[in-house]
Scaffold this active site. Structure first.
Site, PDB file in Angstrom:
ATOM      1  N   SER A  99       0.761  -1.479   0.145  1.00  0.00           N
ATOM      2  CA  SER A  99      -0.024   0.080   0.240  1.00  0.00           C
ATOM      3  C   SER A  99       0.922   1.136  -0.051  1.00  0.00           C
ATOM      4  O   SER A  99       1.630   1.459  -0.842  1.00  0.00           O
ATOM      5  CB  SER A  99      -0.898  -0.109   0.978  1.00  0.00           C
ATOM      6  OG  SER A  99      -2.244   0.918   1.173  1.00  0.00           O
ATOM      7  N   ASP A 233      -9.571  -6.115  -3.739  1.00  0.00           N
ATOM      8  CA  ASP A 233      -9.161  -5.114  -3.414  1.00  0.00           C
ATOM      9  C   ASP A 233     -10.253  -3.957  -3.434  1.00  0.00           C
ATOM     10  O   ASP A 233     -10.296  -3.570  -4.357  1.00  0.00           O
ATOM     11  CB  ASP A 233      -7.968  -4.702  -3.740  1.00  0.00           C
ATOM     12  CG  ASP A 233      -6.931  -3.613  -2.818  1.00  0.00           C
ATOM     13  OD1 ASP A 233      -7.764  -2.802  -2.168  1.00  0.00           O
ATOM     14  OD2 ASP A 233      -5.731  -3.496  -2.791  1.00  0.00           O
ATOM     15  N   HIS A 261      -7.161  -6.076   0.432  1.00  0.00           N
ATOM     16  CA  HIS A 261      -6.056  -5.004   0.186  1.00  0.00           C
ATOM     17  C   HIS A 261      -4.725  -5.854   1.061  1.00  0.00           C
ATOM     18  O   HIS A 261      -3.660  -5.180   0.903  1.00  0.00           O
ATOM     19  CB  HIS A 261      -6.679  -4.016   0.723  1.00  0.00           C
ATOM     20  CG  HIS A 261      -5.811  -2.743   0.592  1.00  0.00           C
ATOM     21  ND1 HIS A 261      -5.230  -2.250  -0.610  1.00  0.00           N
ATOM     22  CD2 HIS A 261      -4.964  -1.835   1.465  1.00  0.00           C
ATOM     23  CE1 HIS A 261      -4.428  -1.466  -0.496  1.00  0.00           C
ATOM     24  NE2 HIS A 261      -3.946  -1.262   0.984  1.00  0.00           N
TER      25      HIS A 261
END
Length: 315
Positions: A99, A233, A261
């Site tokens: 991320s 995600d 995610h």
């Protein structure tokens, strides 16, 4: 977030930084996402440490690291990782970023190619503008004050319980809410809220992500790069994985079904296998100043976008 591994500390530039070190062998640097800390990697540290030296830090402003008024840009974080590795006596790493940590990993590879052997991006920022509205909301005026109310003891506990209940339902749209609950819990600390707001404002505005690797992706031509994404995600769309392969023709993409995610948490065994396959099947990048200079001068003009090289689905 409970600790399964001994957390160590080192002070750099007057700020205490927390990290976990496990295993031996080639070094893998694990960079967590926004509002998380090293514990997001707990499910894979043990398996990875059987073959590699795993370094999993808490980025400045996160976890048990200090949360000062400081530089929270991706460039600042990349510098911080360089300094941490230097203090630990580590010269080169395979860097894996999840991320926001993916953005830091990309920046680290860009700023310090001589210290980067490979680059793996996991549901990474920096590959397109789209991002969940929840993250964009952090940039709005009043976030700090509103979150201060929402994280009062009774309200916070109710919110965390609700998020975990929704996560347990097994819906694709709420599968990551257990991790969201952990992030939400950290916002009870005003210093953490200030740090996260500075981090987000450096990379996101109300329209979405503003920091991208696309214009410099051609520099990965000389570096092994894999991209891992969860098909479900809801934070950063899986189509950003295809964007990575288009702008970095040598990249390999792994899309994991039935993962959100946090694919390294949803399927830790599979994720560890992907990391091992990545390291086993690729040679470490060898930095050449002359080659880097040539790439910069060319500016990627000779590297036209190409179709997706490889998208693998793991069943």
């Amino acid at each position: 977030m409970a600790d399964r591994y001994d957390v160590q500390f080192v002070t750099i530039h007057g700020h205490r930084r927390a990290y976990v070190r496990a295993g031996s062998g080639p070094v893998v640097l694990l960079l967590h996402g926004l509002g998380c800390d090293h514990t997001t990697w707990d499910a894979v540290i043990e398996s990875l440490s059987r073959r590699y030296t795993v370094i999993a830090p808490d980025l400045l402003g996160h976890g048990q690291s200090d949360k000062p008024r400081a530089d929270y840009s991706v460039g600042g974080y990349a510098n911080g990782m360089r300094d941490l590795l230097t203090v630990l006596g580590i010269d080169k790493v395979t860097v894996i970023g999840h991320s926001f940590g993916g953005g830091v990993a990309m920046q680290f590879a860009y700023q310090f190619p001589e210290r980067t052997e490979r680059l793996m991006l996991v549901s990474s920022g920096g590959l397109g503008p789209e991002v969940t509205p929840a993250i964009r909301a952090i940039t709005t005026p009043g976030f700090h004050e509103v979150m201060g109310v929402l994280t009062l003891p009774g309200v916070r506990h109710l919110g965390i319980a609700g998020l975990r209940t929704l996560s347990a339902l097994g819906w694709k749209s709420t599968r990551d809410f257990d991790e969201v609950a952990e992030v939400f819990d950290t916002f009870k600390d005003p210093a953490a809220r200030h740090a996260i707001r500075h981090v987000v404002r450096a990379v996101v505005d109300w329209h979405g992500q503003i920091v991208t690797m696309v214009d410099r992706a051609y520099l990965t031509e000389e570096m092994p790069m894999w991209v891992v994404w969860g098909r479900d995600d809801r934070v950063i769309p899986v189509r950003h994985a295809s964007q990575a392969a288009r702008v970095a023709p040598n990249a390999r993409v792994e899309v994991i079904p039935d993962a959100g995610h946090f694919p390294h948490k949803d399927h830790p065994y599979r994720f560890s296998r992907i990391v091992h396959d990545f390291i086993r099947s690729t040679e470490p990048a060898k930095y050449s100043r002359a080659r880097f200079r040539a790439l910069l001068k060319d500016g990627g003009e000779s590297a036209a976008p190409v179709p997706l090289r490889a998208v693998a689905e793991i069943s």
